[in-house]
Scaffold this motif. Structure first.
Motif, PDB file in Angstrom:
ATOM      1  N   MET A  15      32.284  41.709  36.411  1.00  0.00           N
ATOM      2  CA  MET A  15      33.181  40.743  36.991  1.00  0.00           C
ATOM      3  C   MET A  15      33.092  40.763  38.521  1.00  0.00           C
ATOM      4  SD  MET A  15      35.214  38.461  36.154  1.00  0.00           S
ATOM      5  CE  MET A  15      36.803  37.826  35.932  1.00  0.00           C
ATOM      6  N   ALA A  16      32.996  41.971  39.072  1.00  0.00           N
ATOM      7  CA  ALA A  16      32.910  42.082  40.525  1.00  0.00           C
ATOM      8  C   ALA A  16      31.596  41.506  41.047  1.00  0.00           C
ATOM      9  CB  ALA A  16      33.050  43.536  40.946  1.00  0.00           C
ATOM     10  N   THR A  17      30.528  41.653  40.274  1.00  0.00           N
ATOM     11  CA  THR A  17      29.240  41.096  40.680  1.00  0.00           C
ATOM     12  C   THR A  17      29.281  39.583  40.696  1.00  0.00           C
ATOM     13  OG1 THR A  17      28.181  42.989  39.657  1.00  0.00           O
ATOM     14  CG2 THR A  17      26.783  41.126  40.185  1.00  0.00           C
ATOM     15  N   LEU A  18      29.943  38.996  39.724  1.00  0.00           N
ATOM     16  CA  LEU A  18      30.077  37.544  39.687  1.00  0.00           C
ATOM     17  C   LEU A  18      30.879  37.040  40.877  1.00  0.00           C
ATOM     18  CD1 LEU A  18      29.651  34.885  38.169  1.00  0.00           C
ATOM     19  CD2 LEU A  18      31.765  35.366  36.947  1.00  0.00           C
ATOM     20  N   ILE A  19      31.948  37.705  41.207  1.00  0.00           N
ATOM     21  CA  ILE A  19      32.764  37.308  42.358  1.00  0.00           C
ATOM     22  C   ILE A  19      31.977  37.472  43.654  1.00  0.00           C
ATOM     23  CG2 ILE A  19      34.820  37.915  43.691  1.00  0.00           C
ATOM     24  CD1 ILE A  19      36.140  38.615  40.996  1.00  0.00           C
ATOM     25  N   ALA A  20      31.217  38.568  43.767  1.00  0.00           N
ATOM     26  CA  ALA A  20      30.409  38.786  44.964  1.00  0.00           C
ATOM     27  C   ALA A  20      29.312  37.737  45.087  1.00  0.00           C
ATOM     28  CB  ALA A  20      29.805  40.184  44.944  1.00  0.00           C
ATOM     29  N   SER A  21      28.691  37.368  43.984  1.00  0.00           N
ATOM     30  CA  SER A  21      27.627  36.353  44.048  1.00  0.00           C
ATOM     31  C   SER A  21      28.193  34.991  44.422  1.00  0.00           C
ATOM     32  CB  SER A  21      26.865  36.283  42.737  1.00  0.00           C
ATOM     33  OG  SER A  21      27.714  35.839  41.703  1.00  0.00           O
ATOM     34  N   LEU A  22      29.379  34.674  43.956  1.00  0.00           N
ATOM     35  CA  LEU A  22      30.007  33.411  44.354  1.00  0.00           C
ATOM     36  C   LEU A  22      30.398  33.428  45.822  1.00  0.00           C
ATOM     37  CD1 LEU A  22      32.272  32.679  41.253  1.00  0.00           C
ATOM     38  CD2 LEU A  22      30.147  31.527  41.905  1.00  0.00           C
ATOM     39  N   ALA A  23      30.764  34.601  46.334  1.00  0.00           N
ATOM     40  CA  ALA A  23      31.174  34.702  47.729  1.00  0.00           C
ATOM     41  C   ALA A  23      29.999  34.615  48.690  1.00  0.00           C
ATOM     42  CB  ALA A  23      31.932  36.002  47.951  1.00  0.00           C
TER      43      ALA A  23
ATOM     44  N   MET B 296      35.495  60.180  36.900  1.00  0.00           N
ATOM     45  CA  MET B 296      35.632  58.728  36.837  1.00  0.00           C
ATOM     46  C   MET B 296      34.835  58.058  37.965  1.00  0.00           C
ATOM     47  SD  MET B 296      38.994  56.342  37.274  1.00  0.00           S
ATOM     48  CE  MET B 296      39.109  56.728  39.000  1.00  0.00           C
ATOM     49  N   TRP B 297      34.941  58.590  39.185  1.00  0.00           N
ATOM     50  CA  TRP B 297      34.212  58.017  40.310  1.00  0.00           C
ATOM     51  C   TRP B 297      32.702  58.210  40.147  1.00  0.00           C
ATOM     52  CZ3 TRP B 297      36.171  54.483  43.182  1.00  0.00           C
ATOM     53  CH2 TRP B 297      37.526  54.472  43.474  1.00  0.00           C
ATOM     54  N   LEU B 298      32.302  59.361  39.628  1.00  0.00           N
ATOM     55  CA  LEU B 298      30.871  59.582  39.408  1.00  0.00           C
ATOM     56  C   LEU B 298      30.318  58.678  38.313  1.00  0.00           C
ATOM     57  CD1 LEU B 298      30.606  63.451  39.749  1.00  0.00           C
ATOM     58  CD2 LEU B 298      29.704  61.719  41.296  1.00  0.00           C
ATOM     59  N   ASP B 299      31.119  58.433  37.272  1.00  0.00           N
ATOM     60  CA  ASP B 299      30.696  57.488  36.234  1.00  0.00           C
ATOM     61  C   ASP B 299      30.540  56.091  36.800  1.00  0.00           C
ATOM     62  OD1 ASP B 299      30.538  59.341  34.233  1.00  0.00           O
ATOM     63  OD2 ASP B 299      32.541  58.936  33.435  1.00  0.00           O
ATOM     64  N   LEU B 300      31.468  55.678  37.642  1.00  0.00           N
ATOM     65  CA  LEU B 300      31.386  54.357  38.268  1.00  0.00           C
ATOM     66  C   LEU B 300      30.156  54.257  39.152  1.00  0.00           C
ATOM     67  CD1 LEU B 300      32.704  51.593  38.830  1.00  0.00           C
ATOM     68  CD2 LEU B 300      33.894  52.694  40.730  1.00  0.00           C
ATOM     69  N   ALA B 301      29.901  55.276  39.951  1.00  0.00           N
ATOM     70  CA  ALA B 301      28.729  55.266  40.832  1.00  0.00           C
ATOM     71  C   ALA B 301      27.435  55.225  40.023  1.00  0.00           C
ATOM     72  CB  ALA B 301      28.747  56.495  41.733  1.00  0.00           C
TER      73      ALA B 301
ATOM     74  N   LEU C 103      24.138  45.160  47.346  1.00  0.00           N
ATOM     75  CA  LEU C 103      25.588  45.339  47.333  1.00  0.00           C
ATOM     76  C   LEU C 103      26.004  46.342  46.260  1.00  0.00           C
ATOM     77  CD1 LEU C 103      28.309  44.293  48.500  1.00  0.00           C
ATOM     78  CD2 LEU C 103      28.292  42.633  46.648  1.00  0.00           C
ATOM     79  N   MET C 104      25.362  46.301  45.103  1.00  0.00           N
ATOM     80  CA  MET C 104      25.676  47.260  44.040  1.00  0.00           C
ATOM     81  C   MET C 104      25.331  48.684  44.457  1.00  0.00           C
ATOM     82  SD  MET C 104      24.635  45.428  40.562  1.00  0.00           S
ATOM     83  CE  MET C 104      26.035  45.313  39.496  1.00  0.00           C
ATOM     84  N   PHE C 105      24.201  48.872  45.123  1.00  0.00           N
ATOM     85  CA  PHE C 105      23.829  50.198  45.582  1.00  0.00           C
ATOM     86  C   PHE C 105      24.809  50.710  46.642  1.00  0.00           C
ATOM     87  CE2 PHE C 105      19.172  49.355  44.380  1.00  0.00           C
ATOM     88  CZ  PHE C 105      19.364  49.929  43.141  1.00  0.00           C
TER      89      PHE C 105
END
Length: 84
Positions: free
Chosen positions: A1-9, A49-54, A26-28
């Motif tokens: 979802m965040a990638t879609l919002i970033a691509s639209l921005a 949790m943060w390491l899983d997200l990264a 941006l993802m990196f």
């Protein structure tokens, strides 16, 4: 979802063929920020949790980067008014 919002921005800021490399970059960056947050976090549960997200953002970035043509990457770094 965040990638879609970033691509639209950022779709108006970069050419259409440079959108995928910009999103991967941006993802990196966000993945590195999440790893930095994990490094600063002292609680074990939140650190995981943060390491899983990264890790997931980095993995998705690598998978998308496989689909990028090398010519698309060049368009990220060259000004658009110069001929290719």
């Amino acid at each position: 979802m965040a990638t879609l919002i970033a691509s639209l921005a950022i779709r108006n800021l970069v050419p259409a063929d440079a959108l995928a490399p910009a999103i991967v970059t941006l993802m990196f960056v966000v993945g590195a920020a999440a790893a930095g947050a994990a490094w600063l976090c002292r609680a074990g549960r939140f650190r995981v949790m943060w390491l899983d997200l990264a890790g997931s953002l980095t993995f998705i970035g690598v998978v998308i980067s496989v689909l990028i043509e090398p010519d698309q990457m060049v368009s990220l770094f060259t000004p658009s008014d110069q001929p290719e």
